[in-house]
Design an enzyme around this catalytic site. Structure first.
Site, short mmCIF file in Angstrom:
data_model
loop_
_atom_site.label_atom_id
_atom_site.label_comp_id
_atom_site.label_asym_id
_atom_site.label_seq_id
_atom_site.Cartn_x
_atom_site.Cartn_y
_atom_site.Cartn_z
N HIS A 44 0.57 -1.12 -0.17
CA HIS A 44 0.13 0.33 0.23
C HIS A 44 0.91 0.84 0.26
CE1 HIS A 44 -4.13 2.28 1.31
NE2 HIS A 44 -2.96 2.51 0.93
N HIS A 46 1.38 5.83 -1.56
CA HIS A 46 1.02 6.82 -2.28
C HIS A 46 2.70 7.09 -3.43
CE1 HIS A 46 -3.18 6.42 -1.39
NE2 HIS A 46 -2.70 5.78 -0.17
N ARG A 48 1.69 9.08 -5.38
CA ARG A 48 1.45 10.45 -6.05
C ARG A 48 1.87 10.55 -7.51
NH1 ARG A 48 -1.60 10.82 -2.23
NH2 ARG A 48 -1.07 11.56 -0.04
N ASN A 72 -5.02 6.85 -5.93
CA ASN A 72 -6.02 7.74 -5.81
C ASN A 72 -5.39 9.02 -6.85
OD1 ASN A 72 -4.30 7.18 -4.23
ND2 ASN A 72 -5.53 8.13 -2.59
N LYS A 131 -8.48 -1.36 -6.30
CA LYS A 131 -9.04 -0.20 -5.60
C LYS A 131 -9.83 -0.13 -5.41
CE LYS A 131 -7.88 1.23 -1.59
NZ LYS A 131 -6.55 2.14 -1.18
N HIS A 168 -10.17 0.39 1.11
CA HIS A 168 -10.17 1.54 1.96
C HIS A 168 -12.29 0.85 3.25
CE1 HIS A 168 -9.54 4.94 4.12
NE2 HIS A 168 -10.55 5.08 4.64
N HIS A 206 -4.60 -0.71 5.57
CA HIS A 206 -4.46 -0.39 7.05
C HIS A 206 -5.59 -0.39 8.15
CE1 HIS A 206 -7.38 2.28 4.85
NE2 HIS A 206 -6.64 3.01 3.87
N LEU A 251 -6.00 8.40 7.43
CA LEU A 251 -7.76 8.14 7.84
C LEU A 251 -7.34 6.53 7.24
CD1 LEU A 251 -9.98 10.50 5.98
CD2 LEU A 251 -10.17 9.38 7.94
N ASP A 279 0.87 2.39 3.22
CA ASP A 279 -0.14 3.70 3.48
C ASP A 279 0.68 5.31 3.28
OD1 ASP A 279 -2.03 4.98 2.69
OD2 ASP A 279 -3.53 5.08 4.77
N HIS A 283 2.16 14.71 1.90
CA HIS A 283 1.55 16.01 0.81
C HIS A 283 2.87 16.67 1.76
CE1 HIS A 283 -3.15 13.92 1.26
NE2 HIS A 283 -2.84 13.24 2.11
N ALA A 295 -5.77 14.17 4.80
CA ALA A 295 -5.07 13.27 5.63
C ALA A 295 -4.26 12.19 5.32
CB ALA A 295 -6.49 12.62 5.47
#
Length: 379
Positions: A44, A46, A48, A72, A131, A168, A206, A251, A279, A283, A295
């Site tokens: 898991h 991210h 970006r 996402n 997902k 999720h 998660h 989250l 996860d 950011h 989050a």
């Protein structure tokens, strides 16, 4: 492969809780102790997009041989073609890094995802999961699924193919308390889904509650869960006591200490029902430190080292390798990695921030404080 014993760990930040040992026999590993494990996978992650990808892969590739790339983005990765293009962007970002890494791709389910798209994705050979984001559950999830039954045809196809569904696992109903969203999801979505599509391989991602741990333990073998290092290390006091700490906001949100301890017990138990999924969700600083912050916790910079703290505290360093490197790849039907990663019991101070994209910065978990395990790099 294992040298040294285990010990109690206190998170350095004043707002974070002190980890309680789950085994009375837990001991301090002497400084300089080393453990070598098969290089982990992260199921898991991210990455970006754009210039930010290289920032993330620099950290991730040092620690992980393979990472499951979350879809996402804006716009979300909803088709096979988009996933293949995103994969190439991730691979391009690795050219200047010393460590190789394989991105494992996913596609983002919407109410309109078809069985044909699932078949096409699976046939690509590089898309390993779909997902499911409940619409509005987290960052860039507005186009997610509004009613799970709308994607049942796609899910039945996935079950036939042996393709994994990543979830999720939180409801988004406005009347449900944010601390109860996961437990509510289990009763209203998970249990009916497992009954209706019994052969579907599912990962509850998660997980953050004892409710989820208890559910996974009694669920069929095709239903498993990932656990993040931040949910293992911190309870909601880290976020709320002494002022709001935006870089601990994620989250699912951090829960009570009883839930954190249940997660630690599950992760360090040696059960193949639980495996690593960070996860890690970076950011830019300004989007976290404002009146409506995003989050997500950025942990790619030190995730394996932080997991080592958890397992050491629980007296379970001998279980670290299977959690990080075996159980996830086994569930996804992948060969286990052959490369190795060595950790040393050696403190290092986490920078206050890392560069993020062209001119931004990202604040990592444990920023300005110490992590007690380090990666050995003899190059």
């Amino acid at each position: 492969r294992m040298h040294g014993a285990s010990h109690d760990v206190s998170a350095a930040d004043g707002a974070s809780i002190t980890m309680a040992t789950t085994k009375a026999a837990a001991k301090i590993a002497p400084a300089g102790s080393r453990i070598s494990i098969t290089k982990p996978d992260d199921f898991h992650h991210h990455f970006r997009d754009g210039l930010i990808i290289s920032t993330v892969t620099k950290h991730a590739s040092k620690r992980f041989a393979r990472c499951l790339a979350m879809p996402n983005l804006k716009p979300p990765i909803t088709t096979t073609e988009m996933a293949l293009e995103y994969r190439q962007r991730i691979l391009n970002s690795l050219i200047d890094h010393l460590d190789p890494m394989e991105p494992l791709m996913t596609i983002y389910l919407t109410d309109r995802t078809t069985s044909e798209e699932i078949q096409k994705a699976y046939a690509s050979g590089v898309i390993f999961a779909a997902k499911y984001y409940p619409a509005g559950a987290t960052t860039n999830s507005d186009l997610g699924v509004t009613d799970i039954t709308k994607v049942y045809p796609a899910l039945h196809t996935m079950a036939e193919l042996g393709m994994v569904l990543c979830i999720h696992s939180e409801v988004t109903d406005s009347h449900v308390d944010i601390f109860d969203r996961e437990s509510n999801f289990i009763e209203t979505i998970m249990k009916p889904l497992v009954q209706d599509v019994p052969k579907l391989k599912i990962v509850m991602e998660h997980i953050s509650t004892k409710d989820a741990v208890d559910y996974i333990l009694q669920a069929p073998d095709n239903v498993k869960a990932t656990i993040t290092c931040h949910h293992l290390l911190y309870n909601r006091n880290a976020l709320l006591v002494g002022g709001i700490k935006p870089h601990y906001y994620c989250l699912p949100i951090l829960k009570r200490e009883t839930h954190r301890q249940a997660l630690v017990d599950a992760a360090t138990s040696g059960s193949p029902k639980f495996f690593l999924g960070t996860d890690s969700a970076p950011h830019e600083r300004s989007t976290k430190e404002n009146c409506c912050g995003c989050a997500g916790c950025f942990t790619a910079h030190g995730a394996v080292e932080l997991y080592a703290e958890v397992f050491e505290s629980a007296g379970a360093l001998d279980k670290l390798e299977a959690f990080c490197s075996f159980f996830g790849s086994d569930f996804y039907g992948l060969k286990r990695n052959t490369s190795m990663l060595t950790l040393e019991k050696k403190d290092w101070k986490v920078p206050d921030s890392y560069p993020f994209g062209a001119d931004g910065e990202v604040v990592p978990l444990r920023a300005g404080d110490v992590i007690s395990w380090s990666i050995v790099d003899d190059r």
